[in-house]
Design a protein around this motif. Structure first.
Motif, PDB file in Angstrom:
ATOM      1  N   CYS A  86       0.848  -1.205   0.000  1.00  0.00           N
ATOM      2  CA  CYS A  86       0.000   0.000   0.000  1.00  0.00           C
ATOM      3  C   CYS A  86       0.876   1.246   0.000  1.00  0.00           C
ATOM      4  O   CYS A  86       0.664   2.182  -0.783  1.00  0.00           O
ATOM      5  N   VAL A  87       1.841   1.255   0.897  1.00  0.00           N
ATOM      6  CA  VAL A  87       2.741   2.400   1.046  1.00  0.00           C
ATOM      7  C   VAL A  87       3.534   2.616  -0.237  1.00  0.00           C
ATOM      8  O   VAL A  87       3.730   3.749  -0.676  1.00  0.00           O
ATOM      9  N   LYS A  88       3.930   1.518  -0.870  1.00  0.00           N
ATOM     10  CA  LYS A  88       4.694   1.595  -2.123  1.00  0.00           C
ATOM     11  C   LYS A  88       3.912   2.315  -3.217  1.00  0.00           C
ATOM     12  O   LYS A  88       4.473   3.098  -3.977  1.00  0.00           O
ATOM     13  N   GLU A  89       2.593   2.058  -3.314  1.00  0.00           N
ATOM     14  CA  GLU A  89       1.814   2.632  -4.415  1.00  0.00           C
ATOM     15  C   GLU A  89       1.221   4.005  -4.119  1.00  0.00           C
ATOM     16  O   GLU A  89       0.734   4.666  -5.020  1.00  0.00           O
ATOM     17  N   LEU A  90       1.241   4.439  -2.870  1.00  0.00           N
ATOM     18  CA  LEU A  90       0.652   5.738  -2.528  1.00  0.00           C
ATOM     19  C   LEU A  90       1.221   6.910  -3.331  1.00  0.00           C
ATOM     20  O   LEU A  90       0.440   7.748  -3.813  1.00  0.00           O
ATOM     21  N   PRO A  91       2.546   7.018  -3.512  1.00  0.00           N
ATOM     22  CA  PRO A  91       3.046   8.144  -4.316  1.00  0.00           C
ATOM     23  C   PRO A  91       2.513   8.145  -5.758  1.00  0.00           C
ATOM     24  O   PRO A  91       2.211   9.209  -6.305  1.00  0.00           O
ATOM     25  N   SER A  92       2.352   6.965  -6.354  1.00  0.00           N
ATOM     26  CA  SER A  92       1.835   6.927  -7.730  1.00  0.00           C
ATOM     27  C   SER A  92       0.350   7.296  -7.760  1.00  0.00           C
ATOM     28  O   SER A  92      -0.118   7.925  -8.714  1.00  0.00           O
ATOM     29  N   LEU A  93      -0.398   6.933  -6.726  1.00  0.00           N
ATOM     30  CA  LEU A  93      -1.801   7.358  -6.640  1.00  0.00           C
ATOM     31  C   LEU A  93      -1.899   8.874  -6.467  1.00  0.00           C
ATOM     32  O   LEU A  93      -2.778   9.520  -7.042  1.00  0.00           O
ATOM     33  N   ASP A  94      -0.982   9.430  -5.696  1.00  0.00           N
ATOM     34  CA  ASP A  94      -0.935  10.875  -5.489  1.00  0.00           C
ATOM     35  C   ASP A  94      -0.660  11.599  -6.807  1.00  0.00           C
ATOM     36  O   ASP A  94      -1.335  12.585  -7.144  1.00  0.00           O
ATOM     37  N   ARG A  95       0.313  11.107  -7.557  1.00  0.00           N
ATOM     38  CA  ARG A  95       0.634  11.726  -8.862  1.00  0.00           C
ATOM     39  C   ARG A  95      -0.533  11.554  -9.839  1.00  0.00           C
ATOM     40  O   ARG A  95      -0.868  12.483 -10.590  1.00  0.00           O
ATOM     41  N   LEU A  96      -1.166  10.383  -9.840  1.00  0.00           N
ATOM     42  CA  LEU A  96      -2.320  10.148 -10.714  1.00  0.00           C
ATOM     43  C   LEU A  96      -3.426  11.143 -10.403  1.00  0.00           C
ATOM     44  O   LEU A  96      -4.028  11.717 -11.313  1.00  0.00           O
ATOM     45  N   SER A  97      -3.696  11.346  -9.125  1.00  0.00           N
ATOM     46  CA  SER A  97      -4.750  12.277  -8.731  1.00  0.00           C
ATOM     47  C   SER A  97      -4.472  13.676  -9.277  1.00  0.00           C
ATOM     48  O   SER A  97      -5.374  14.337  -9.797  1.00  0.00           O
ATOM     49  N   ALA A  98      -3.219  14.105  -9.186  1.00  0.00           N
ATOM     50  CA  ALA A  98      -2.858  15.437  -9.682  1.00  0.00           C
ATOM     51  C   ALA A  98      -2.966  15.511 -11.203  1.00  0.00           C
ATOM     52  O   ALA A  98      -3.549  16.446 -11.746  1.00  0.00           O
ATOM     53  N   GLU A 103      -6.512  16.670 -15.860  1.00  0.00           N
ATOM     54  CA  GLU A 103      -6.873  16.377 -17.261  1.00  0.00           C
ATOM     55  C   GLU A 103      -8.377  16.180 -17.425  1.00  0.00           C
ATOM     56  O   GLU A 103      -8.998  16.756 -18.315  1.00  0.00           O
ATOM     57  N   LEU A 104      -8.980  15.363 -16.578  1.00  0.00           N
ATOM     58  CA  LEU A 104     -10.409  15.054 -16.699  1.00  0.00           C
ATOM     59  C   LEU A 104     -11.288  16.046 -15.945  1.00  0.00           C
ATOM     60  O   LEU A 104     -12.453  16.200 -16.260  1.00  0.00           O
ATOM     61  N   GLY A 105     -10.722  16.666 -14.921  1.00  0.00           N
ATOM     62  CA  GLY A 105     -11.483  17.580 -14.078  1.00  0.00           C
ATOM     63  C   GLY A 105     -11.923  16.887 -12.806  1.00  0.00           C
ATOM     64  O   GLY A 105     -12.333  15.725 -12.834  1.00  0.00           O
ATOM     65  N   SER A 106     -11.839  17.599 -11.699  1.00  0.00           N
ATOM     66  CA  SER A 106     -12.196  17.012 -10.409  1.00  0.00           C
ATOM     67  C   SER A 106     -13.683  16.691 -10.309  1.00  0.00           C
ATOM     68  O   SER A 106     -14.096  15.915  -9.462  1.00  0.00           O
ATOM     69  N   ASP A 107     -14.491  17.275 -11.190  1.00  0.00           N
ATOM     70  CA  ASP A 107     -15.915  16.946 -11.205  1.00  0.00           C
ATOM     71  C   ASP A 107     -16.191  15.646 -11.952  1.00  0.00           C
ATOM     72  O   ASP A 107     -17.290  15.106 -11.878  1.00  0.00           O
ATOM     73  N   ARG A 108     -15.168  15.087 -12.659  1.00  0.00           N
ATOM     74  CA  ARG A 108     -15.356  13.856 -13.437  1.00  0.00           C
ATOM     75  C   ARG A 108     -14.529  12.684 -12.930  1.00  0.00           C
ATOM     76  O   ARG A 108     -14.841  11.532 -13.245  1.00  0.00           O
ATOM     77  N   PHE A 109     -13.455  12.939 -12.161  1.00  0.00           N
ATOM     78  CA  PHE A 109     -12.574  11.861 -11.709  1.00  0.00           C
ATOM     79  C   PHE A 109     -12.027  12.163 -10.327  1.00  0.00           C
ATOM     80  O   PHE A 109     -11.683  13.306 -10.020  1.00  0.00           O
ATOM     81  N   GLU A 110     -11.946  11.094  -9.508  1.00  0.00           N
ATOM     82  CA  GLU A 110     -11.357  11.260  -8.182  1.00  0.00           C
ATOM     83  C   GLU A 110     -10.702   9.959  -7.724  1.00  0.00           C
ATOM     84  O   GLU A 110     -11.250   8.875  -7.933  1.00  0.00           O
ATOM     85  N   VAL A 111      -9.532  10.098  -7.131  1.00  0.00           N
ATOM     86  CA  VAL A 111      -8.887   8.992  -6.430  1.00  0.00           C
ATOM     87  C   VAL A 111      -9.361   9.097  -4.988  1.00  0.00           C
ATOM     88  O   VAL A 111      -9.225  10.143  -4.358  1.00  0.00           O
ATOM     89  N   LEU A 112      -9.933   8.013  -4.473  1.00  0.00           N
ATOM     90  CA  LEU A 112     -10.458   7.996  -3.119  1.00  0.00           C
ATOM     91  C   LEU A 112      -9.696   6.960  -2.303  1.00  0.00           C
ATOM     92  O   LEU A 112      -9.830   5.762  -2.534  1.00  0.00           O
ATOM     93  N   LEU A 113      -8.858   7.431  -1.399  1.00  0.00           N
ATOM     94  CA  LEU A 113      -8.156   6.543  -0.480  1.00  0.00           C
ATOM     95  C   LEU A 113      -9.077   6.255   0.706  1.00  0.00           C
ATOM     96  O   LEU A 113      -9.701   7.169   1.241  1.00  0.00           O
ATOM     97  N   VAL A 114      -9.118   4.985   1.110  1.00  0.00           N
ATOM     98  CA  VAL A 114      -9.873   4.603   2.300  1.00  0.00           C
ATOM     99  C   VAL A 114      -8.963   3.732   3.160  1.00  0.00           C
ATOM    100  O   VAL A 114      -8.636   2.602   2.783  1.00  0.00           O
ATOM    101  N   SER A 115      -8.561   4.289   4.291  1.00  0.00           N
ATOM    102  CA  SER A 115      -7.670   3.586   5.214  1.00  0.00           C
ATOM    103  C   SER A 115      -8.484   2.709   6.156  1.00  0.00           C
ATOM    104  O   SER A 115      -9.528   3.122   6.657  1.00  0.00           O
ATOM    105  N   ILE A 116      -7.973   1.497   6.404  1.00  0.00           N
ATOM    106  CA  ILE A 116      -8.630   0.628   7.379  1.00  0.00           C
ATOM    107  C   ILE A 116      -7.861   0.615   8.709  1.00  0.00           C
ATOM    108  O   ILE A 116      -8.112  -0.232   9.570  1.00  0.00           O
ATOM    109  N   ASP A 117      -6.932   1.549   8.889  1.00  0.00           N
ATOM    110  CA  ASP A 117      -6.214   1.650  10.156  1.00  0.00           C
ATOM    111  C   ASP A 117      -7.212   1.856  11.289  1.00  0.00           C
ATOM    112  O   ASP A 117      -8.057   2.754  11.216  1.00  0.00           O
TER     113      ASP A 117
END
Length: 192
Positions: A86-98, A103-117
């Motif tokens: 999970c920790v390994k992929e977080l930076p790539s998810l962060d870059r994807l979100s940006a 590109e698509l617009g925040s009204d059309r696309f969102e990365v949603l992290l959900v922690s189970i901590d």
């Protein structure tokens, strides 16, 4: 019919058949999502299963359900601070979100992290800050109720949800989410 005209007819028929075959191949390639690179781990859903309406805690601390994201393509990522992939992929998810969010617009696309901590935001917020995650905040599912409702087999598990709430597929394990292959996959579902 002369020999020359029958050869010309055969060439014309062959060219027409070849063009039809190539068009069929191109059409069938578009009918399937592009699964290359890390995205070969993506398993498209067999049917149009709707995302569960199990409540969880938003990044702002309020109870929320996934139907509040209706109209957006959502990349839902279940993760935990103690999960190395999970920790390994977080930076790539962060870059994807940006990148894809712009590109698509925040009204059309969102990365949603959900922690189970189990410790919730008091555990994962400083962790994300220390990791340098700047474009994402995490929601909380401290009792893993949403994770169980999705029938996720482990962590990390990422689901792609269409604007109508249909689950389009999932990827179990880490991935380079800011790769061209991941963006192509997300764009495929965002445009279909």
């Amino acid at each position: 019919m002369s020999w020359i005209s029958s050869v010309a007819v055969r060439k014309t028929v062959f060219a027409g058949l070849a063009a039809a075959f190539l068009a069929a191949i191109a059409g069938s390639a578009e009918a399937e999502p592009p699964l290359v690179g890390d995205m070969v781990k993506f398993v498209p859903s067999a049917g149009d299963r709707t995302a569960p309406d199990t409540p969880f805690i938003s990044a702002t601390g309020e109870p929320i359900k996934l139907d509040s994201y209706h109209g957006k393509t959502v990349l839902l990522n279940f993760w935990a601070t103690w999960c190395a992939p999970c920790v390994k992929e977080l930076p790539s998810l962060d870059r994807l979100s940006a990148e894809l969010g712009a590109e698509l617009g925040s009204d059309r696309f969102e990365v949603l992290l959900v922690s189970i901590d189990r410790g919730g935001a008091r555990v994962f917020e400083p962790f994300l800050e220390k990791l340098g995650i700047r474009n994402l905040a995490s929601a909380a599912d401290q009792k893993a109720a949403l994770l169980r409702a999705f029938k996720a087999p482990g962590l990390p598990t990422t689901f792609l949800i269409a604007p109508d709430g249909a689950i389009k597929g999932r990827l179990v394990g880490d991935a380079e989410w800011d790769s061209a292959a991941a963006k192509d996959l997300i764009n495929y579902y965002a445009s279909n």
